[in-house]
Design a protein around this motif. Structure first.
Motif, mmCIF file in Angstrom:
data_model
loop_
_atom_site.group_PDB
_atom_site.id
_atom_site.type_symbol
_atom_site.label_atom_id
_atom_site.label_comp_id
_atom_site.label_asym_id
_atom_site.label_seq_id
_atom_site.Cartn_x
_atom_site.Cartn_y
_atom_site.Cartn_z
ATOM 1 N N ALA A 39 0.841 -1.194 0.000
ATOM 2 C CA ALA A 39 0.000 0.000 0.000
ATOM 3 C C ALA A 39 0.875 1.242 0.000
ATOM 4 O O ALA A 39 2.045 1.190 0.404
ATOM 5 N N GLU B 80 -2.320 -1.939 4.923
ATOM 6 C CA GLU B 80 -2.903 -0.614 5.166
ATOM 7 C C GLU B 80 -2.631 -0.140 6.591
ATOM 8 O O GLU B 80 -2.427 1.058 6.835
ATOM 9 N N LEU C 159 0.997 0.942 6.729
ATOM 10 C CA LEU C 159 1.115 2.223 6.031
ATOM 11 C C LEU C 159 0.663 3.378 6.921
ATOM 12 O O LEU C 159 1.381 4.381 7.080
ATOM 13 N N LEU D 85 -4.987 6.908 -0.871
ATOM 14 C CA LEU D 85 -4.414 5.630 -0.443
ATOM 15 C C LEU D 85 -4.625 4.599 -1.551
ATOM 16 O O LEU D 85 -5.756 4.378 -1.990
ATOM 17 N N THR E 25 -3.917 0.547 -2.489
ATOM 18 C CA THR E 25 -3.576 -0.750 -1.921
ATOM 19 C C THR E 25 -3.725 -1.816 -2.999
ATOM 20 O O THR E 25 -4.575 -1.695 -3.891
ATOM 21 N N PRO F 42 -9.378 -3.621 0.835
ATOM 22 C CA PRO F 42 -9.202 -3.747 2.283
ATOM 23 C C PRO F 42 -10.239 -4.634 2.956
ATOM 24 O O PRO F 42 -11.413 -4.657 2.570
ATOM 25 N N CYS G 245 -9.149 -3.123 8.162
ATOM 26 C CA CYS G 245 -8.384 -2.062 7.510
ATOM 27 C C CYS G 245 -9.294 -0.957 6.983
ATOM 28 O O CYS G 245 -8.919 0.220 7.003
ATOM 29 N N ILE H 195 -8.987 3.000 7.774
ATOM 30 C CA ILE H 195 -8.856 4.012 6.729
ATOM 31 C C ILE H 195 -9.902 5.101 6.916
ATOM 32 O O ILE H 195 -9.603 6.298 6.827
ATOM 33 N N MET I 70 -9.558 6.297 -1.598
ATOM 34 C CA MET I 70 -8.839 5.040 -1.472
ATOM 35 C C MET I 70 -9.185 4.162 -2.672
ATOM 36 O O MET I 70 -10.350 3.926 -2.979
ATOM 37 N N TRP J 140 -8.220 0.442 -4.729
ATOM 38 C CA TRP J 140 -7.564 -0.856 -4.649
ATOM 39 C C TRP J 140 -7.372 -1.416 -6.052
ATOM 40 O O TRP J 140 -8.132 -1.125 -6.966
#
Length: 216
Positions: free
Chosen positions: A73, A103, A106, A134, A136, A140, A144, A148, A156, A158
């Protein structure tokens, strides 16, 4: 293209030589093949998040080689595109820490470095994260995701979706408080190439979940 061909040639040469990777156990050989794919990968300019996707899969392979889960991440300044913090799964190395998902690692590093002040008796809001994004490598999990949300991160993304354990696509199933707290935030799958998504998926598939249902 030349870089890709060179890496592929060197990897094939090791196998044909009858030594190196060819003599390694299947798991180590599979990880080595994954690493070769990551080294050879060049971000696809057609996908705006590919550069950051490559950053997190590079950290994910480090985690995998260290014996932890294949997830990485990073935090990116949305204004400058600068990577301001990186993290990776450290759940099994150097020793077992059930909280040390990528995460979590991080955000621990980011918050420990900035040491923001605030709280009930302060006018300062430590959850103000500006334009931080963020990224990743895998969607998550519930633990997580709530971290976040609580951190104040508004965006965020992913790379690889996790249908079995991911929570970001199930925000409507979270307790009402967390749904309200996350309202208006931009949580979604990153815009990365199918090839990079497959790399992130393959990294994640090395993560062990066989402990579920095991008895002492």
């Amino acid at each position: 293209m030349q870089k890709v061909l060179l890496v592929s040639f060197l990897f094939s040469a090791l196998l044909l030589a009858g030594g190196g990777l060819a003599d390694e156990p299947p798991l180590q050989q599979s990880i080595a093949e994954l690493e070769a794919r990551i080294v050879a990968y060049v971000p696809d300019k057609r996908f705006r998040d590919d550069v950051f996707g490559l950053v997190v899969v590079k950290d994910a392979i480090v985690s995998l080689k260290a014996g932890s889960g294949g997830i990485g991440a990073c935090l990116v300044d949305g204004k400058t595109g600068e990577v301001v913090e990186r993290g990776r799964n450290r759940q099994y190395s150097p020793y077992f820490r059930s909280d040390m998902h990528a995460e979590m690692d991080l955000l621990n590093r980011y918050e420990d470095r900035l040491q923001k002040k605030g709280g009930g008796k302060s006018n300062n809001d430590p959850r103000r994260c500006g334009d931080l994004i963020l990224f990743t490598s895998t969607e998550p999990c519930p633990m997580c995701l709530t971290r976040i949300i609580n951190s104040g991160i508004q965006r965020m993304y992913w790379i690889n979706s996790d249908a079995d354990g991911g929570m970001a696509q199930r925000l409507d199933q979270m307790p009402p408080f967390w749904q309200r707290f996350a309202a208006g935030r931009d949580f979604r799958q990153a815009e990365c190439s199918p090839k990079l998504r497959r790399i992130a998926e393959d990294l994640f598939r090395h993560s062990v979940r066989s402990f579920v249902g095991e008895k002492e």
